[in-house]
Write a protein that holds these residues in place. Structure first.
Motif, short mmCIF file in Angstrom:
data_model
loop_
_atom_site.label_atom_id
_atom_site.label_comp_id
_atom_site.label_asym_id
_atom_site.label_seq_id
_atom_site.Cartn_x
_atom_site.Cartn_y
_atom_site.Cartn_z
N GLU A 119 -1.31 -4.03 -6.24
CA GLU A 119 -2.67 -4.01 -5.71
C GLU A 119 -2.99 -5.33 -5.03
O GLU A 119 -2.41 -6.37 -5.36
N GLY A 120 -3.89 -5.26 -4.05
CA GLY A 120 -4.30 -6.45 -3.33
C GLY A 120 -3.46 -6.68 -2.09
O GLY A 120 -2.66 -5.84 -1.67
N GLU A 121 -3.65 -7.87 -1.52
CA GLU A 121 -2.94 -8.26 -0.31
C GLU A 121 -2.60 -9.74 -0.44
O GLU A 121 -3.47 -10.56 -0.73
N GLU A 125 -0.38 -13.21 1.20
CA GLU A 125 0.33 -13.84 2.32
C GLU A 125 1.37 -14.75 1.70
O GLU A 125 1.03 -15.62 0.89
N TYR A 132 1.79 -8.91 2.74
CA TYR A 132 2.16 -7.71 1.99
C TYR A 132 0.92 -7.14 1.33
O TYR A 132 0.10 -7.88 0.78
N LYS A 133 0.81 -5.81 1.37
CA LYS A 133 -0.32 -5.13 0.73
C LYS A 133 0.20 -4.09 -0.25
O LYS A 133 1.41 -3.84 -0.31
N ASP A 145 3.76 -2.19 -0.50
CA ASP A 145 4.84 -2.86 0.25
C ASP A 145 5.90 -3.39 -0.69
O ASP A 145 5.62 -3.81 -1.82
N ASN A 182 -3.44 -15.14 -2.38
CA ASN A 182 -4.19 -13.89 -2.45
C ASN A 182 -5.20 -13.94 -1.31
O ASN A 182 -6.04 -14.85 -1.26
N SER A 217 -7.69 -11.99 -0.77
CA SER A 217 -9.04 -11.59 -1.19
C SER A 217 -9.72 -12.72 -1.94
O SER A 217 -9.11 -13.36 -2.79
N ALA A 227 -4.79 -9.96 -7.05
CA ALA A 227 -3.60 -9.33 -6.45
C ALA A 227 -2.54 -9.27 -7.55
O ALA A 227 -2.39 -10.22 -8.32
#
Length: 143
Positions: free
Chosen positions: A81-83, A85, A95-96, A99, A114, A116, A121
């Motif tokens: 979960e999350g996104e 870099e 990556y989200k 992925d 993270n 967000s 994440a």
């Protein structure tokens, strides 16, 4: 070997969610707010006697940025979960959830963050390498 690695990944995913979490200290320094939790460790079969695999749950707090570090083992990650870099060997990747990513052993994670500011994440990482290797080494520990 590719079939073995894929089979290992599938098996480890199934075991990861039914195994007791463990915490592993790394020279008294943590790379993230939430220390990675080793979910599973397994000695690999004949022909790979000196190798093992570890499954680790990684969590990043909202907006968290990691310190530079390396993984001495081959790394396969799956974002739950999350996104995030991730800057690996100077190249940025985003990556989200859903992925999957691969990282060569010993490469430099300049940073991971993270994206967000409000949500955690989480991702699962599968490490394969020499038995007893740490899953990560803070870059400040390298001389």
């Amino acid at each position: 070997m590719k079939k073995f690695a894929l089979s290992c990944t599938v098996l480890l995913t199934a075991f990861a969610f039914s195994t007791k979490a463990q915490h592993q200290e790394h020279a008294g320094k943590e790379v993230t707010v939430y220390p990675p939790k080793v979910l599973f460790t397994k000695q690999l079969p004949a022909g790979l006697q000196k190798e093992e695999t570890q499954v680790v749950l990684v969590r990043y707090a909202p907006g968290e940025v990691s310190h530079a570090h390396r993984h001495p083992m081959a790394t396969i990650g799956y974002v739950l979960e999350g996104e995030i870099e991730s800057t690996f060997e100077g190249v940025k990747h985003v990556y989200k959830a859903g992925d999957v990513f691969w990282e060569e052993p010993g490469g430099l994670h300049n940073q991971t963050r993270n994206l967000s500011k409000t949500k955690e994440a989480r991702f699962v990482v599968f490490f394969v390498g020499a038995t007893g290797s740490p899953v990560l080494i803070p870059e400040t520990a390298k001389k």
